[in-house]
Design an enzyme around this catalytic site. Structure first.
Site, PDB file in Angstrom:
ATOM      1  N   SER A 275       0.802  -1.227   0.000  1.00  9.76           N
ATOM      2  CA  SER A 275       0.000   0.000   0.000  1.00  9.76           C
ATOM      3  C   SER A 275       0.832   1.273   0.000  1.00  9.76           C
ATOM      4  CB  SER A 275      -0.939   0.018   1.212  1.00  9.76           C
ATOM      5  OG  SER A 275      -0.206  -0.056   2.420  1.00  9.76           O
TER       6      SER A 275
ATOM      7  N   ASP B 243      -4.196   7.782   8.140  1.00  9.57           N
ATOM      8  CA  ASP B 243      -5.306   6.997   8.689  1.00  9.57           C
ATOM      9  C   ASP B 243      -4.892   6.030   9.799  1.00  9.57           C
ATOM     10  OD1 ASP B 243      -3.913   5.088   7.289  1.00  9.57           O
ATOM     11  OD2 ASP B 243      -5.464   4.690   5.806  1.00  9.57           O
TER      12      ASP B 243
ATOM     13  N   HIS C 221      -1.235   4.500   7.103  1.00 10.97           N
ATOM     14  CA  HIS C 221      -0.584   5.073   5.929  1.00 10.97           C
ATOM     15  C   HIS C 221      -0.232   6.542   6.152  1.00 10.97           C
ATOM     16  CE1 HIS C 221      -3.368   1.807   4.607  1.00 10.97           C
ATOM     17  NE2 HIS C 221      -2.240   1.381   4.066  1.00 10.97           N
TER      18      HIS C 221
END
Length: 389
Positions: A48, A354, A357
């Site tokens: 990610s 968040d 991340h």
């Protein structure tokens, strides 16, 4: 006699000094005449930290307020804006990478992104619905690249539309492309959840060897320039603190990060750097750069104010208070009141987007610290990474 001896010493010193200046000039001239690398494409593999829409295309789309800052809409990136891979593309004058798994609106003329959120280097015996681990581990991403390369060559000869052909890569440019890797953090996260510290540490050589095999695969297909990120200080992710309670003495470091997790990340990075050095000897035509994103990310934890950030452990998007947690973009009830996990008013001051991340501002800091060669081995900017040192 004494005067002659002194004159002789001065002549020797002058000769040595002149020789050193000549050598320095020769080295400087040699470096300066090297043209900037011209990468026609980027092929990225990762999780990610560099996913530009892969996992979002494969599963549930990422919702607002992700992407609100730069793109003004969700784009499949786990951030409010750009990722480090986006800043890499900008620095090289290339468009942002389309996710390989995204079937609509993609353009692969200048590369493709095989990264997906939750990816690991080694295959895991879990599903994304259990713990968020992607089914697209690194070996699967390499298999997708193999297929992509073969099919694009075939399609290029079959497609008659010039417009459609312009969206395909050129076969001769695969050898000149930049191959980037940003993966490994999730292998360690899974390990902390399923193994003892000693067991996890014992798996690190095998994890790193799997990454080395991926580099070898691409090298055998003609790839020559590799930009390999180490793993970040995942012990500093705020999600680690959500359900922790009161930490035992010594559990956290001076920056408030989980010491054991960061120590494991550093062990992984030590082994990765050692492996990169060995790969340079083995793959004699490859230029492989080891990129220390760990240091760039930890700087934001240890010196946030100096770098223009607020509390780096404070999450920007979502609602996280004591025992109540509503994740970014979701709704939930707290004391019978519906709460929306929206964005903080000033994400540019935040490090964590968040809880897992990074914000675009944090990603930009990582890019600024690494793309100029300050935190790379060898210490070269990405615009000269094609030259074997």
């Amino acid at each position: 006699m004494k005067d002659n001896l002194e004159r002789a010493k001065l002549m020797v010193s002058s000769t040595v000094f002149s020789w050193l200046l000549l050598c320095l000039f020769a080295v400087t001239t040699s470096v300066s005449v090297q043209p900037t690398c011209t990468f026609p494409a980027i092929y990225n593999f990762g999780d990610s930290n560099s996913d530009t829409g892969g996992i979002s295309a494969a599963f549930e789309p990422i919702r607002d307020p992700y992407g609100q800052g730069f793109f003004h809409r969700p784009t499949g990136r786990d951030s409010d804006g750009r990722l480090t891979i986006d800043f890499i593309a900008e620095r090289l004058g290339l468009p942002y990478l389309s996710a390989y798994l995204n079937s609509l609106g993609s353009n692969f003329r200048h590369g493709a992104n095989f990264a997906t959120g939750g990816s690991t280097i080694r295959r895991q015996n879990e599903t994304i619905f259990q713990y968020g681990i992607s089914p697209f581990s690194l070996d699967m991403q390499i298999a997708q690249f193999d297929q992509f390369k073969a099919r694009s060559a075939l399609l290029f000869t079959q497609i008659k539309s010039r417009y459609d052909r312009e969206k395909l890569p050129r076969q001769e440019e695969f050898a000149k492309a930049l191959y980037t890797f940003d993966i490994g953090q999730n292998d360690l996260s899974v390990g902390f959840r399923t193994m003892s510290v000693d067991q996890l540490k014992a798996t690190i050589p095998d994890i790193v060897n799997h990454l080395a095999s991926a580099v070898r695969n691409i090298y055998q297909q003609g790839g020559r320039t590799f930009w390999v990120h180490n793993t970040g200080p995942f012990g500093c992710l705020p999600v680690n603190m959500f359900y922790m309670g009161t930490p035992a003495p010594g559990y956290l470091d001076k920056s408030g990060c989980v010491k054991a997790q960061n120590e494991m990340a550093m062990e992984f990075n030590r082994k990765l750097k050692e492996t990169v050095i060995n790969l340079r000897k083995e793959l004699t035509q490859a230029a492989i750069t080891y990129v220390d994103v760990y240091t760039a990310k930890y700087e934001m934890m240890s010196n946030p104010k100096k770098l223009g950030f607020a509390n780096p452990l404070k999450v920007c998007c979502g609602y996280h208070e004591k025992y109540d947690h509503i994740w970014c973009g979701n709704k939930g009830k707290v004391n019978n009141t519906e709460i929306y996990g929206g964005s903080c008013p000033n994400p540019v001051m935040a490090v964590s987007w968040d809880g897992v991340h990074y914000t675009e501002a944090a990603n930009k800091h990582v890019a600024d610290r690494t793309l100029n060669g300050l935190l790379t081995d060898p210490p070269v900017p990405i615009t000269r990474a094609c030259y074997r040192q």
